[in-house]
Scaffold this motif. Structure first.
Motif, mmCIF file in Angstrom:
data_model
loop_
_atom_site.group_PDB
_atom_site.id
_atom_site.type_symbol
_atom_site.label_atom_id
_atom_site.label_comp_id
_atom_site.label_asym_id
_atom_site.label_seq_id
_atom_site.Cartn_x
_atom_site.Cartn_y
_atom_site.Cartn_z
ATOM 1 N N ARG A 71 0.837 -1.209 0.000
ATOM 2 C CA ARG A 71 0.000 0.000 0.000
ATOM 3 C C ARG A 71 0.868 1.254 0.000
ATOM 4 N N ILE A 72 2.008 1.210 0.674
ATOM 5 C CA ILE A 72 2.904 2.371 0.675
ATOM 6 C C ILE A 72 3.421 2.616 -0.734
ATOM 7 N N LEU A 73 3.707 1.536 -1.451
ATOM 8 C CA LEU A 73 4.117 1.673 -2.855
ATOM 9 C C LEU A 73 2.997 2.301 -3.688
ATOM 10 N N PHE A 74 1.739 1.888 -3.417
ATOM 11 C CA PHE A 74 0.597 2.506 -4.111
ATOM 12 C C PHE A 74 0.595 4.018 -3.872
ATOM 13 N N SER A 75 0.803 4.408 -2.612
ATOM 14 C CA SER A 75 0.779 5.837 -2.277
ATOM 15 C C SER A 75 1.845 6.585 -3.052
ATOM 16 N N ILE A 76 3.067 5.981 -3.133
ATOM 17 C CA ILE A 76 4.146 6.638 -3.876
ATOM 18 C C ILE A 76 3.742 6.806 -5.338
ATOM 19 N N GLU A 77 3.077 5.772 -5.884
ATOM 20 C CA GLU A 77 2.622 5.864 -7.273
ATOM 21 C C GLU A 77 1.648 7.014 -7.457
ATOM 22 N N ILE A 78 0.697 7.140 -6.517
ATOM 23 C CA ILE A 78 -0.314 8.200 -6.645
ATOM 24 C C ILE A 78 0.354 9.574 -6.598
ATOM 25 N N ILE A 79 1.338 9.738 -5.686
ATOM 26 C CA ILE A 79 2.027 11.035 -5.577
ATOM 27 C C ILE A 79 2.801 11.336 -6.859
ATOM 28 N N THR A 80 3.501 10.313 -7.381
ATOM 29 C CA THR A 80 4.259 10.515 -8.625
ATOM 30 C C THR A 80 3.334 10.948 -9.753
ATOM 31 N N ASN A 81 2.156 10.307 -9.829
ATOM 32 C CA ASN A 81 1.235 10.652 -10.903
ATOM 33 C C ASN A 81 0.685 12.049 -10.752
ATOM 34 N N ALA A 82 0.458 12.487 -9.509
ATOM 35 C CA ALA A 82 0.014 13.864 -9.302
ATOM 36 C C ALA A 82 1.062 14.831 -9.829
ATOM 37 N N ALA A 83 2.332 14.525 -9.572
ATOM 38 C CA ALA A 83 3.407 15.399 -10.049
ATOM 39 C C ALA A 83 3.454 15.435 -11.568
ATOM 40 N N ILE A 84 3.321 14.255 -12.201
ATOM 41 C CA ILE A 84 3.400 14.208 -13.667
ATOM 42 C C ILE A 84 2.228 14.954 -14.292
ATOM 43 N N LEU A 85 1.035 14.824 -13.651
ATOM 44 C CA LEU A 85 -0.137 15.553 -14.146
ATOM 45 C C LEU A 85 0.123 17.057 -14.132
ATOM 46 N N ASN A 86 0.783 17.525 -13.052
ATOM 47 C CA ASN A 86 1.133 18.944 -12.972
ATOM 48 C C ASN A 86 2.052 19.352 -14.105
ATOM 49 N N LEU A 87 3.071 18.516 -14.370
ATOM 50 C CA LEU A 87 4.018 18.831 -15.449
ATOM 51 C C LEU A 87 3.284 19.043 -16.764
#
Lengths: 170, 107
Positions: free
Chosen positions: B35-51
């Motif tokens: 689940r912690i890995l899932f959270s990291i994925e969600i955060i990474t995707n939020a960053a990429i969406l911003n880019l």
């Protein structure tokens, strides 16, 4: 009123991100994570970045989610479906709402709300051109990083046959 | 009922902030390593969406943001591969993936 397509994709993405973290059965959580990543890909389509959207579907939904599902199948056990969270959950909610409303307030107060969307002048072939010209060193570095990461991951996960490492009994 | 207008940059930034908050909640609360890995994925995707959102809303849109997003996706893939391998090793050593049990460096 906002674009209904945007609203639908936003709701799907956020809700399935919550399901990915909160659903009891972790394998459904992995599938919900996949749906959330597909939602991000739909955002990329809405932003006229179809190439990035295709890459997102291929890499995230095609590779990462499948990898995660296989790992879950390998390490799955009933007992850690219901790990107690207790006080950490309250703290987590507090931090979540502080970040959500704090950042939201900052963004709404900033000048971003007055932006208008300019005409898209993006030509996708430029991505490839930039990657082999200006970003060529970065591309090589990324390639080496990926290779090193994959070799490292394989070395870590390798089962030593006949070895007497603690617990490696298969 | 107003006129239907296309989503502007603030909408994407707010969705991204919500995803970041959900990811940080997961990092704080969850004890299951996957689940912690899932959270990291969600955060990474939020960053990429911003880019990608900011790159689309430049006065003259260009592909630099999208190129950077592609690099970020590649890095995230490498990170997940290593993370899952670490989870496998930890599971083999501890027969568990509860992060509270991973204390062999402490004692």
């Amino acid at each position: 009123m906002v674009d209904p397509a945007f609203l639908t994709v936003a709701i799907i993405t956020v809700v399935s991100a919550i399901i990915a973290l909160e659903f009891k059965e972790i394998i459904y959580g992995a599938i919900a994570l996949g749906i959330s990543l597909l939602g991000i890909a739909a955002f990329f389509v809405l932003l006229d970045a179809t190439f990035v959207a295709m890459f997102q579907v291929a890499v995230y939904v095609g590779a990462i989610v499948v990898l995660v599902i296989f790992t879950i199948m390998l390490v799955r056990r009933e007992s850690w479906m219901t790990l107690p969270e207790g006080r950490r959950k309250v703290m987590g909610f507090v931090i979540m709402f502080i970040i959500m409303f704090g950042l939201g307030a900052i963004f709404i107060a900033s000048g971003l709300t007055e932006q208008t969307v300019p005409e898209s002048t993006i030509i996708f072939t430029q991505i490839g051109e930039q990657m082999v010209t200006y970003y060529a060193p970065a591309l090589i570095a990324i390639a080496l990083t990926l290779t090193a990461a994959v070799i490292g991951a394989l070395t870590l996960a390798k089962v030593e046959i006949g070895g007497n490492r603690n617990g490696s009994n298969n | 009922m107003g006129v239907i207008e296309t989503a502007v940059i603030i909408d994407y930034v707010i969705v991204s902030a919500v995803l970041l908050a959900i990811g940080i909640y997961g990092l704080t609360v969850k004890r299951n390593a996957i689940r912690i890995l899932f959270s990291i994925e969600i955060i990474t995707n939020a960053a990429i969406l911003n880019l990608v959102a900011f790159s689309r809303n430049l006065p003259i849109p260009n592909v630099t943001g999208q190129t950077l997003a592609l690099f970020s996706i590649a890095i995230a893939a490498a990170e997940v591969a290593v993370g899952l391998a670490l989870i496998m090793v930890a599971y083999r050593l501890h027969k568990n993936i509860d992060v509270k049990e991973f204390r062999s460096m402490k004692d």
